[in-house]
Design an enzyme around this catalytic site. Structure first.
Site, PDB file in Angstrom:
ATOM      1  N   ASP A 244       1.872  -2.270  -3.502  1.00 39.54           N
ATOM      2  CA  ASP A 244       0.668  -2.340  -2.667  1.00 39.54           C
ATOM      3  C   ASP A 244       0.806  -3.571  -1.774  1.00 39.54           C
ATOM      4  O   ASP A 244       1.925  -3.987  -1.477  1.00 39.54           O
ATOM      5  CB  ASP A 244      -0.589  -2.380  -3.554  1.00 39.54           C
ATOM      6  CG  ASP A 244      -1.795  -1.731  -2.884  1.00 39.54           C
ATOM      7  OD1 ASP A 244      -2.211  -2.238  -1.822  1.00 39.54           O
ATOM      8  OD2 ASP A 244      -2.320  -0.732  -3.402  1.00 39.54           O
ATOM      9  N   HIS A 267       2.986  -3.043   0.915  1.00 36.28           N
ATOM     10  CA  HIS A 267       2.159  -2.603   2.039  1.00 36.28           C
ATOM     11  C   HIS A 267       1.932  -3.709   3.060  1.00 36.28           C
ATOM     12  O   HIS A 267       1.042  -3.604   3.895  1.00 36.28           O
ATOM     13  CB  HIS A 267       0.821  -2.079   1.530  1.00 36.28           C
ATOM     14  CG  HIS A 267       0.935  -0.830   0.700  1.00 36.28           C
ATOM     15  ND1 HIS A 267      -0.167  -0.154   0.204  1.00 36.28           N
ATOM     16  CD2 HIS A 267       2.017  -0.129   0.287  1.00 36.28           C
ATOM     17  CE1 HIS A 267       0.246   0.901  -0.498  1.00 36.28           C
ATOM     18  NE2 HIS A 267       1.564   0.930  -0.455  1.00 36.28           N
TER      19      HIS A 267
END
Length: 420
Positions: A244, A267
């Site tokens: 993430d 991310h």
């Protein structure tokens, strides 16, 4: 999450009784939200500290014994001692369920925790009655040094259904700092967290340096560092690879400095998401510099939800950034989490600077400023942007920029060409 909630309910009482037993032995369980306020400076580790070795409180480095209570007993002894204290977790592999290190402490600050060995998390998810593995809270003056915290998340990620269940229960954060002041975390390794690796809330003057954070790129919600409602945060010289956001700067974060970070997979580095919950606070003063992102799904990003939540995100600088094969390298997304704009975002994004960002991207739209129609972005600057395309061959089109509800200023190199 539905599958996790039922499991947890049956064991919450057991953890409470364990902490109560520790309190009877002379320690404290988690208590009221208050604490002494002191001052600590960057010199920090003092010589002559009294050492509290967890093995003297029953901890066993056999990789099988749950050492949570031994850790808490050692902490309480150190925290409530006179003078300067150091808690030591020596070499070896220590298994542990959830642990709370709580202040306020009575001796001279800072109190030091030195981890020389490896700590592995219990894989029985029912032991975690709250969303944390190691908690540090209500402490003014803390140094956490070294060691490996292995969350063994690969045994728990199957229970994460947050992608499809908005009411899910998040898996435990490996290292959770709540209401701490004047803290340094140096040389800590976090592996395979069940949930976030680090979480920081309601804290001031926190420094994280030489951190090594790692989980597979497909591990769910394993944010590297997730910080909110905190002020004067400095993260530097660290390696972060996650499933993430490498670093997520959420509501209420102010005066945040991020430098010399190596990020990827993951991310990217994100401000937000913002505007989802009531009473969110402004994000002001986030400066990200001298950072490299490789094979991430986003580069440097600001993301806000559509809707009526009113707050500001301002004084934001992304500067001297290297991108390698990054998707969505520069992005402001004020329609985050929605395919249809029912109501435009009420988050005001302003005073944002993207400066000296270079490298390669796999996106044909390399600069995307998708701002709110009701609150257009103001004072957005793009200076010396030099990106080249490294994705699959484009058919009859070039790499582009797209600007909606924004009128940025441009200077220096602009590749892709500036929005018209």
């Amino acid at each position: 999450m539905a599958t996790l909630g039922g499991i947890i309910a049956g064991k919450a009482i057991a953890l409470g009784l364990a902490l109560l037993a520790c309190w009877v032995a002379g320690g404290e369980s988690r208590g009221p939200i208050f604490g002494a306020i002191g001052a600590v400076h960057h010199g920090l580790v003092r010589t002559g500290a009294t050492v509290f070795d967890v093995t003297n409180y029953g901890a066993k480095a056999d990789g099988k014994t749950d050492n949570a209570l031994a850790f808490i007993k050692a902490w309480n002894a150190a925290c409530h001692s006179n003078g300067t204290a150091k808690l030591v977790i020596p070499t070896g592999t220590f298994l542990s369920g959830p642990v709370v290190f709580q202040g306020p402490c009575e001796g001279s600050n800072p109190i030091t925790i030195e981890v020389q060995g490896n700590i592995i998390a219990s894989t029985d998810i029912s032991e975690y009655s709250e969303d944390g593995w190691f908690w540090f809270e209500l402490i003014d003056g803390l140094v956490l040094k070294g060691g490996i915290f292995d969350g063994q998340g690969q045994t728990a990620w199957q229970y994460n259904d947050c992608k499809h269940n908005s009411g899910c229960q998040h898996l435990p954060v490996s290292l959770k700092f709540n209401k701490v002041k004047n803290t340094i975390v140096d040389g800590v390794t976090s592996l395979n967290s069940k949930g976030f690796h680090f979480s920081l809330t309601f804290s001031q003057n926190f420094t994280g340096v030489n951190l090594n954070i790692s989980a597979p790129g497909n591990s769910p919600n394993t944010d590297g560092i997730h910080l909110s409602s905190s002020d004067r945060i400095n993260i530097s010289s660290s390696f972060i690879a996650t499933g993430d956001d490498c670093i997520g700067i959420i509501q209420g974060a102010t005066n945040v400095t991020i430098t010399q970070i190596t990020c990827g997979p993951g991310h990217g580095i994100s401000i937000g998401s913002l505007g989802k919950y009531p009473e969110e606070k402004d994000v002001i003063g986030v400066h990200v510099r001298n950072t490299t992102l490789t094979n991430t799904t986003n580069g440097v990003r600001i993301k806000t939800y559509p809707g009526a939540r009113q707050l500001h995100a301002s004084d934001i600088i992304f500067e001297d950034i290297i991108l390698n094969n990054v998707k969505n390298p520069i992005i402001i997304d004020q329609n985050y989490g929605s395919h249809k704009v029912i109501k435009p975002s009420s988050v005001k994004v302003s005073d944002v600077h993207f400066k000296n960002i270079r490298g390669t991207t796999i996106s044909d739209v390399a600069v995307l400023l998708l701002c709110s129609s009701s609150n257009p972005c103001d004072q957005v600057e793009l200076s010396d942007i030099n990106l080249s395309y490294a994705g699959t061959p484009l058919r009859n089109k070039n790499m582009t920029s797209s600007c909606t509800n924004a009128k940025p200023t441009f200077s220096g190199t602009q590749n892709p060409p500036a929005c018209q």
